[in-house]
Design an enzyme around this catalytic site. Structure first.
Site, mmCIF file in Angstrom:
data_model
loop_
_atom_site.group_PDB
_atom_site.id
_atom_site.type_symbol
_atom_site.label_atom_id
_atom_site.label_comp_id
_atom_site.label_asym_id
_atom_site.label_seq_id
_atom_site.Cartn_x
_atom_site.Cartn_y
_atom_site.Cartn_z
ATOM 1 N N GLU A 50 0.469 -13.955 0.126
ATOM 2 C CA GLU A 50 -0.579 -13.891 -0.901
ATOM 3 C C GLU A 50 -0.065 -14.434 -2.225
ATOM 4 O OE1 GLU A 50 -1.708 -9.821 -1.107
ATOM 5 O OE2 GLU A 50 -2.925 -9.860 0.703
ATOM 6 N N GLY A 81 -0.432 -5.609 10.033
ATOM 7 C CA GLY A 81 -0.573 -7.053 10.158
ATOM 8 C C GLY A 81 0.252 -7.836 9.171
ATOM 9 N N ASP A 141 3.469 1.989 -1.343
ATOM 10 C CA ASP A 141 4.106 2.287 -2.631
ATOM 11 C C ASP A 141 3.116 2.792 -3.669
ATOM 12 O OD1 ASP A 141 6.613 -0.361 -2.728
ATOM 13 O OD2 ASP A 141 6.563 1.568 -1.730
ATOM 14 N N THR A 142 1.948 2.174 -3.731
ATOM 15 C CA THR A 142 1.059 2.396 -4.878
ATOM 16 C C THR A 142 -0.339 2.856 -4.498
ATOM 17 O OG1 THR A 142 0.279 0.093 -4.855
ATOM 18 C CG2 THR A 142 2.242 0.573 -6.152
ATOM 19 N N ARG A 143 -0.633 2.996 -3.217
ATOM 20 C CA ARG A 143 -2.007 3.180 -2.742
ATOM 21 C C ARG A 143 -2.708 4.380 -3.361
ATOM 22 N NH1 ARG A 143 -6.552 3.714 -1.647
ATOM 23 N NH2 ARG A 143 -7.631 3.426 0.323
ATOM 24 N N GLY A 178 0.772 -1.229 0.000
ATOM 25 C CA GLY A 178 0.000 0.000 0.000
ATOM 26 C C GLY A 178 0.800 1.274 0.000
#
Length: 805
Positions: A153, A119, A89-91, A87
């Site tokens: 993920e 988390g 970096d690119t959010r 997040g």
């Protein structure tokens, strides 16, 4: 300085920060509540789907909270796309933009907003969401590999992909693919040094392997696209996702004018809220916009139905026994799987009835011209489940009358309604014309009167307005406009084709040849193979196709790369060819009608004027399917299609200019001196040929060959690739059910870029070192494949499909 004087500062700062936080939350809440869409762009949207598209100049609309996303997952919502990103970096940029576009295209998208939090672990809800998603999009940034959560993920995505029914489409945000598949170098080297100190060695190795696999997949490299706007890059991703999901949205023009009242009227006639079955017929003259109206309503409503299908160009695609192909296409889309071809249309009727029985379906039949087509494709209302809707478009009002009579005969006249769109009014006509001619809603100063006169003379037909506007958009001065207007004004208002011919006349000779080829042969065909032929004929296809697109004479459907042409324009092209000689077909440039082609052959009327010859003989044809070489005396063919026809005799002095041969030939090869030195495309699909077929020795002379199609040649157990095929770029061997191996014969195919071996269940081994330039390899449903060697030697490799192997 007395520091006690500043004790009040922390209190003031706390109040200010709290106020700012609450203000932001309030604004966010109000935006969500009102669901304010992104601000529209002032220029026509490049986005081809009927959903609001984000403007590059505005911030994306607010997104759901992490809690909302996870609650939706727990509640059982299935997502089509799973976004994985780091997040920080690119959010606030690319990720939000991509998410908004995907949702706007009707693609159910989950993004792990929990990735923004501290988390490290991922729970069972998130694992289930990954399991249920169809496409995974990891966005690799500089700090992606620092996140344990992201790596978990990714490893799970790779595990799911191994099942064969999932796809990973990586986006390399600010890193190179080599940094991903070599995590011990570059941006990720430090991250993995830290991971090895903190985590289990086996787990870290799984992460490394996952990065190695995904880093080599075809994706989008943003560092190579610095000159392209972000909106265009996002659109590339969305198109790729739609293609892989096989979303059944139909392609629409980028510019639509005056659609709202048509859509409202159709929705009223369809009465979607009713549980009954309903048929609606849209009728009117060609060029009125019937197909566009049907596509708009289909795109808006299709997702509300259990199953849906849009069948295009029924009139064109149902000649002879081809209605069976349409039936097969319809059943495959309703059942969502490819099914074997039917023996005849009676079997097709039974299969359609079985496929749609009890289902709520939405079917559109475009350009119907016979009532029998409706009977064989849509049947009657008794076939359908509650709430089903069927639309068909037609130029022939008698079709509507016949269908209405049949409904009344069955005592169900209330299930049918018809709609005839009006001609476009003056205001909408001027707006549509201006958007294509001037890229604005109204004419610029100095062109108002001339534009009004042109629009008035177009007669309110959208196709004419679009075509003329596109033509005049390339004219630079009013003098040229006035000259075009004089030609247009001399044509009677009812002569639609003659009005469209003005755009054809403005093309140069090579562009006209391409236009006529598409009208007679290639409408609805992938443009790749025709471009090979046109390039070898010095027609300059890239320039020519761009010219045709700019003038709105054709469109390119991006999802399957096919050439699309309005039926009126196709009719114009065929009329132009017919008018070359109305009485003697053998003196026309293109004989695409088998009956006329056979008549010219039998009477030895072929001349050097003939460039295209199609002999698609039906199974029930009583005509001798053997074509003697002497029948081709005088012809100068560059395209020859032979369906159920065989060649006999000595061809030493015949077919020297042939570039494209499509031939479903038998196992016995009888032609002599069949040396096609200029052949570029050889399509032997569906032939009875074997490894020992005598025609192979003749084919060695085709040194310019670019495409070899051997699909559905079920007698082939092995294939030898001759060194003379060094120019070959595409080799199609799909559905060769007996094929076991491909073997070299003295050399490699150094220019082969595409190899399709899908649905070859007997193929066991493949050595890709024979194809050093290979870019795409399709091996899906090669169930006995045991080894795949040499792929690492293909320096340009981009795409590998191993589904169901």
């Amino acid at each position: 300085m007395n520091w006690e004087e500043y004790l009040w500062l922390p209190s003031i700062l706390t109040i200010l920060l709290t106020t700012w936080f609450l203000f932001g939350k309030s604004i966010n809440f109000l935006l969500r509540k009102r669901q304010i869409p992104p601000s529209p762009s002032s220029s026509p949207s490049p986005y081809p789907y009927p959903y609001p598209s984000p403007s590059p100049s505005t911030s994306p609309s607010p997104s759901p909270s992490p809690e909302a996303d996870l609650l939706a997952a727990v509640a059982g919502k299935e997502y089509e796309v799973f976004l994985s990103f780091y997040g920080q970096d690119t959010r606030l940029g690319f990720n939000d933009f991509l998410y908004t576009y995907l949702c706007g295209a009707g693609i159910s998208t989950f993004r792990d907003n929990e990735g923004l939090q501290v988390g490290e672990e991922i729970g069972p809800e998130l694992l289930k969401t990954i399991n249920d998603s169809k496409i995974y999009i990891p966005i690799f940034s500089k700090y992606y590999a620092y996140s344990k959560r992201c790596l978990l993920e990714l490893a799970h995505m790779v595990k799911c992909q191994e099942n064969g029914d999932r796809m990973i489409f990586p986006i390399f945000y600010d890193v190179d693919p080599s940094e991903v598949w070599h995590p011990h170098t570059g941006s990720y080297e430090k991250a993995f040094r830290q991971h090895k100190k903190k985590y289990d060695e086996k787990k870290v190795q799984q992460w490394e392997e996952a990065l190695g696999i995904v880093g080599k997949l075809k994706g989008l490299e943003l560092k190579k696209e610095t000159n392209r706007p972000e909106g265009e890059l996002v659109k590339i991703v969305v198109e790729e996702v739609l293609s892989k999901l096989k979303k059944h949205y139909t392609h629409l023009p980028e510019i639509l004018v005056g659609m709202d009242h048509h859509v409202d009227k159709l929705k009223e006639l369809l009465n979607i809220e009713s549980n009954g079955v309903r048929f609606v017929g849209i009728h009117g003259m060609g060029g009125l916009g019937k197909t566009t109206i049907a596509k708009v309503i289909y795109n808006q409503l299709c997702e509300s139905f259990e199953r849906h299908c849009f069948l295009e160009d029924i009139r064109e695609n149902s000649n002879g026994n081809r209605i069976v192909n349409l039936q097969n296409q319809l059943v495959s889309k309703i059942l969502k799987r490819q099914i074997p071809t039917f023996d005849d249309d009676n079997e097709g009727v039974n299969k359609i009835r079985g496929a749609i029985r009890g289902k709520k379906v939405f079917i559109v039949l475009d350009d119907v011209d016979k009532n029998s087509q409706i009977e064989k494709l849509a049947g009657n209302f008794n076939w359908y489940g509650a709430g089903s809707r069927i639309i068909f478009t037609t130029r022939n009002a008698e079709v509507l009358t016949a269908f209405q009579v049949s409904c009344e005969r069955e005592g169900s006249s209330d299930v049918y309604a018809s709609y005839e769109p009006d001609l476009m009014d003056d205001d909408h006509s001027l707006k549509l014309f201006s958007k294509y001619a001037f890229m604005m809603d109204s004419p610029p100063k100095g062109y108002e009167i001339l534009a009004d006169e042109l629009v008035s003379n177009a007669g309110g037909l959208p196709l004419v307005l679009v075509t003329l506007g596109s033509l005049l958009s390339v004219e630079k001065d009013r003098g040229s406009w006035q000259e075009r207007f004089k030609k247009l004004k001399a044509i009677p208002r009812i002569e639609v084709l003659e009005r469209l011919r003005i755009s054809y006349d403005a093309l140069d000779d090579q562009q006209q040849q391409i236009f006529l080829d598409i009208a007679c042969l290639f409408a609805g065909v992938d443009k790749t193979n025709p471009c090979y032929m046109w390039a070898d004929c010095n027609f300059f296809p890239l320039e020519g196709i761009n010219a045709l697109v700019r003038r709105s004479l054709i469109t390119i459907r991006e999802e399957d790369n096919t050439l699309r042409m309005h039926d009126q324009l196709r009719e114009l092209g065929r009329q132009i060819v017919h008018d070359e000689n109305k009485d003697e077909p053998g003196k026309r440039s293109r004989l695409w009608c088998p009956e006329e082609a056979l008549d010219a052959l039998r009477t030895h009327q072929l001349t050097r004027k003939v460039k295209v010859l199609c002999l698609d003989l039906r199974q029930d044809s009583e005509i001798d399917p053997n074509i003697q070489s002497q029948c081709l005396v005088g012809a100068d063919l560059r395209f020859l299609r032979l369906g159920r026809a065989d060649l006999e005799g000595d061809f030493k002095h015949f077919l020297p200019s042939l570039r494209w041969l499509q031939w479903s030939c038998k196992i016995n090869f009888t032609p002599a001196n069949f040396l096609l030195k200029n052949l570029v495309i050889l399509d032997l699909s569906g032939s009875q040929i074997t490894y020992d077929w005598k025609g192979w020795s003749e084919s060695k002379m085709a040194k310019k060959l670019k495409v070899l199609n051997l699909s559905r040649c079920n007698g082939l157990r092995r294939v030898a690739l001759f060194p003379t095929f060094a120019s070959l770029e595409r080799l199609i061997l799909s559905y060769c059910t007996s094929l076991e191996k491909i073997e070299p014969s003295g050399g490699n195919l150094i220019n082969l870029r595409v190899l399709d071996l899908s649905n070859c269940p007997c193929l066991k081994n493949l050595d890709c070192s024979m194809f050093p330039a290979l870019e795409s390899l399709d091996l899906q449903w090669c169930e006995q494949l045991r080894s795949l060697d040499g792929l690492e030697q293909s320096i340009s490799f981009k795409n590998l499909n191993l589904s169901f192997c």
